[in-house]
Motif scaffolding. Structure first.
Motif, short mmCIF file in Angstrom:
data_model
loop_
_atom_site.label_atom_id
_atom_site.label_comp_id
_atom_site.label_asym_id
_atom_site.label_seq_id
_atom_site.Cartn_x
_atom_site.Cartn_y
_atom_site.Cartn_z
N GLN A 4 0.83 -1.21 0.00
CA GLN A 4 0.00 0.00 0.00
C GLN A 4 0.86 1.26 0.00
OE1 GLN A 4 -3.49 -0.23 -0.20
NE2 GLN A 4 -3.21 1.90 -0.77
N LYS A 5 1.95 1.24 0.77
CA LYS A 5 2.83 2.40 0.83
C LYS A 5 3.51 2.66 -0.51
CE LYS A 5 3.94 2.81 5.74
NZ LYS A 5 5.03 2.84 6.73
N ILE A 6 3.87 1.59 -1.21
CA ILE A 6 4.49 1.75 -2.53
C ILE A 6 3.52 2.44 -3.49
CG2 ILE A 6 5.29 0.47 -4.57
CD1 ILE A 6 6.44 -1.62 -2.62
N ALA A 7 2.27 1.99 -3.49
CA ALA A 7 1.26 2.59 -4.36
C ALA A 7 0.99 4.05 -3.99
CB ALA A 7 -0.04 1.78 -4.28
N ASP A 8 0.89 4.32 -2.69
CA ASP A 8 0.62 5.69 -2.23
C ASP A 8 1.81 6.61 -2.50
OD1 ASP A 8 -1.92 5.09 -1.39
OD2 ASP A 8 -1.35 4.72 0.69
N ARG A 9 3.03 6.10 -2.36
CA ARG A 9 4.21 6.91 -2.61
C ARG A 9 4.28 7.30 -4.10
NH1 ARG A 9 9.38 8.18 -0.62
NH2 ARG A 9 10.08 9.82 -2.04
N LYS A 10 3.93 6.36 -4.97
CA LYS A 10 3.92 6.64 -6.41
C LYS A 10 2.91 7.74 -6.73
CE LYS A 10 3.46 4.35 -10.90
NZ LYS A 10 3.17 3.05 -11.59
N LEU A 11 1.71 7.61 -6.14
CA LEU A 11 0.67 8.60 -6.37
C LEU A 11 1.05 9.95 -5.77
CD1 LEU A 11 -2.08 8.94 -7.67
CD2 LEU A 11 -3.15 8.17 -5.55
N LEU A 12 1.69 9.93 -4.62
CA LEU A 12 2.16 11.15 -3.97
C LEU A 12 3.15 11.88 -4.87
CD1 LEU A 12 2.35 12.97 -1.39
CD2 LEU A 12 4.20 11.45 -0.64
N GLN A 278 -7.90 -14.09 -16.53
CA GLN A 278 -6.48 -14.04 -16.21
C GLN A 278 -5.93 -15.46 -16.03
OE1 GLN A 278 -4.58 -11.07 -15.92
NE2 GLN A 278 -6.43 -10.17 -16.80
N SER A 279 -4.69 -15.64 -16.39
CA SER A 279 -4.08 -16.97 -16.30
C SER A 279 -3.37 -17.21 -14.97
CB SER A 279 -3.08 -17.17 -17.45
OG SER A 279 -2.06 -16.19 -17.38
N GLU A 280 -3.12 -16.12 -14.22
CA GLU A 280 -2.42 -16.25 -12.96
C GLU A 280 -3.10 -15.43 -11.87
OE1 GLU A 280 1.61 -15.00 -13.51
OE2 GLU A 280 2.25 -16.95 -14.28
N GLY A 281 -3.02 -15.94 -10.64
CA GLY A 281 -3.56 -15.20 -9.51
C GLY A 281 -2.63 -14.09 -9.08
N LYS A 282 -3.19 -13.10 -8.38
CA LYS A 282 -2.39 -11.98 -7.88
C LYS A 282 -2.94 -11.51 -6.54
CE LYS A 282 -5.04 -8.46 -10.39
NZ LYS A 282 -4.98 -7.34 -11.36
N ARG A 283 -2.21 -10.63 -5.88
CA ARG A 283 -2.60 -10.13 -4.56
C ARG A 283 -3.96 -9.46 -4.58
NH1 ARG A 283 0.70 -8.79 -0.09
NH2 ARG A 283 2.53 -9.11 -1.42
N MET A 284 -4.80 -9.76 -3.60
CA MET A 284 -6.08 -9.06 -3.45
C MET A 284 -5.84 -7.61 -3.07
SD MET A 284 -8.77 -11.56 -1.47
CE MET A 284 -10.19 -10.52 -1.85
N THR A 285 -6.71 -6.74 -3.50
CA THR A 285 -6.60 -5.33 -3.17
C THR A 285 -7.43 -4.99 -1.94
OG1 THR A 285 -8.49 -4.68 -4.54
CG2 THR A 285 -6.32 -4.74 -5.61
N LYS A 286 -7.15 -3.84 -1.38
CA LYS A 286 -7.90 -3.35 -0.22
C LYS A 286 -9.38 -3.23 -0.57
CE LYS A 286 -8.02 0.74 2.80
NZ LYS A 286 -7.32 2.02 3.10
N ARG A 287 -9.66 -2.66 -1.74
CA ARG A 287 -11.05 -2.46 -2.16
C ARG A 287 -11.78 -3.79 -2.32
NH1 ARG A 287 -12.16 1.93 -6.72
NH2 ARG A 287 -11.32 3.15 -4.99
#
Length: 358
Positions: A4-12, A278-287
């Motif tokens: 989450q911090k990585i995503a927020d830092r990018k948006l920041l 999608q062919s592969e699973g990925k991390r669930m999001t907060k939403r």
């Protein structure tokens, strides 16, 4: 740094460049001490405030980057009053008292920095006059008031187990005539029950659940390692225990995590989703986790139940069996003042508190 911090830092980083230079300087000053999520909220608050200044003709700027220190220095008290009125009565979807208080606090932080900390080349404050110093800081969310709002909107006693059982079996009965919903349910019920059980048996925040990696879980010792809110040491994960009740759900989910969700070995996330096509699973999001809990809660007959209220449900139940300091530690609160909410949530708790004083 957690997901989450990585995503927020990018948006920041993307949004701060559209701020005046002195706001950019303020964000750089705060970056070592505050999370990107908090600073992103600051930026949103300043965007709204500067937009209002321009719209009201209180600045000749055409865009936010052109807002000047002089624009802030010459603001009158009635302008600040006008902005508070704008926030509470003149905007679509008017803000709550808590939201308004937070937005004003964001402005106070900026003005304080500009007038008391930052200086120009001649060592004078960047801002010569701080109008926000005159604005009262009122405590809005008292523990007793917060508790009153939560009363009747959390799970209590047997309801904690009933909700997990409903995800396991009851929901199927309610959607048996909806083939699409039934297919999705059969695919995800073990995962969904595991998420709900983990929160109801540990009190994790949704961001902490999202950031969990497979190696963070020690099922044998009923232990998880999580990035705690407010901890800016990006290398440290706090140990958090969960109750015995979650072990079965974790074992069931971990057994099928890789095969059912086609999880690649490189994916470290504990909770996985497999989007359509999608062919592969990925991390669930907060939403996604928030929407999932609301989906089950609505059918369960408690539409007001959210992920955060599951955390409150655990905390109230835990507090009844432990003291405020253990509850504070388990929840990762910075202060016992926050934890005091749970002393007001049940009559039983209040009665015990009174009896201890007699």
């Amino acid at each position: 740094m957690n997901i989450q911090k990585i995503a927020d830092r990018k948006l920041l980083d993307q949004r701060v460049i559209h701020m005046p230079w002195f706001v950019q300087q303020f964000i750089d000053y705060k970056l070592p001490d505050l999370s990107p999520s908090t600073l992103l909220e600051y930026i949103r608050d300043y965007e709204q405030f500067f937009g209002w200044l321009i719209a009201e003709g209180l600045s000749s700027a055409q865009k936010n980057t052109e807002i000047t220190l002089h624009d802030l220095e010459v603001l009158h008290m009635n302008s600040i009053v006008g902005y508070r009125l704008h926030l509470t009565t003149r905007t679509e979807g008017t803000n709550s008292r808590i939201t308004v208080s937070r937005k004003m606090s964001s402005l106070r932080s900026l003005f304080h920095y500009l007038s008391q900390i930052a200086e120009d080349e001649e060592f004078y404050p960047l801002l010569k006059r701080n109008i926000m110093a005159k604005v009262e800081s009122k405590r809005i969310h008292k523990p007793k008031d917060t508790a009153a709002k939560l009363k009747g909107k959390i799970l209590e006693e047997d309801e904690l187990l009933d909700f997990i059982a409903y995800i396991h079996e009851g929901y199927r009965i309610d959607i048996e005539n909806n083939k699409q919903a039934l297919h999705s349910y059969e695919l995800n019920k073990e995962r969904d029950a595991c998420i709900a059980s983990l929160i109801l048996n540990s009190g994790l925040r949704v961001s902490e659940v999202v950031n969990l990696n497979i190696e963070d879980i020690d099922v044998t010792n009923k232990l998880m390692y999580v990035y705690r809110k407010g901890n800016n040491d990006e290398t440290f994960k706090s140990p958090v225990y969960f109750r015995e009740q979650s072990k079965d759900e974790l074992d069931a989910y971990l057994f099928l995590r890789q095969s059912r969700y086609r999880t690649p070995k490189k994916e470290k996330a504990l909770f996985i989703t497999l989007p359509n096509g999608q062919s592969e699973g990925k991390r669930m999001t907060k939403r996604a986790i928030q929407a999932m809990i609301i989906k089950y809660a609505t059918r369960f007959g408690k539409p007001y139940l959210t992920v955060h209220k599951l955390r409150h449900s655990f905390a109230t139940d835990y507090y009844l069996q432990n003291d405020i300091y253990k509850t504070k530690e388990q929840l990762g609160h910075a202060s016992t003042e926050t934890t005091e909410v749970y002393a007001h949530l049940t009559d039983k708790t209040m009665l015990e508190a009174i009896e201890k004083r007699s």
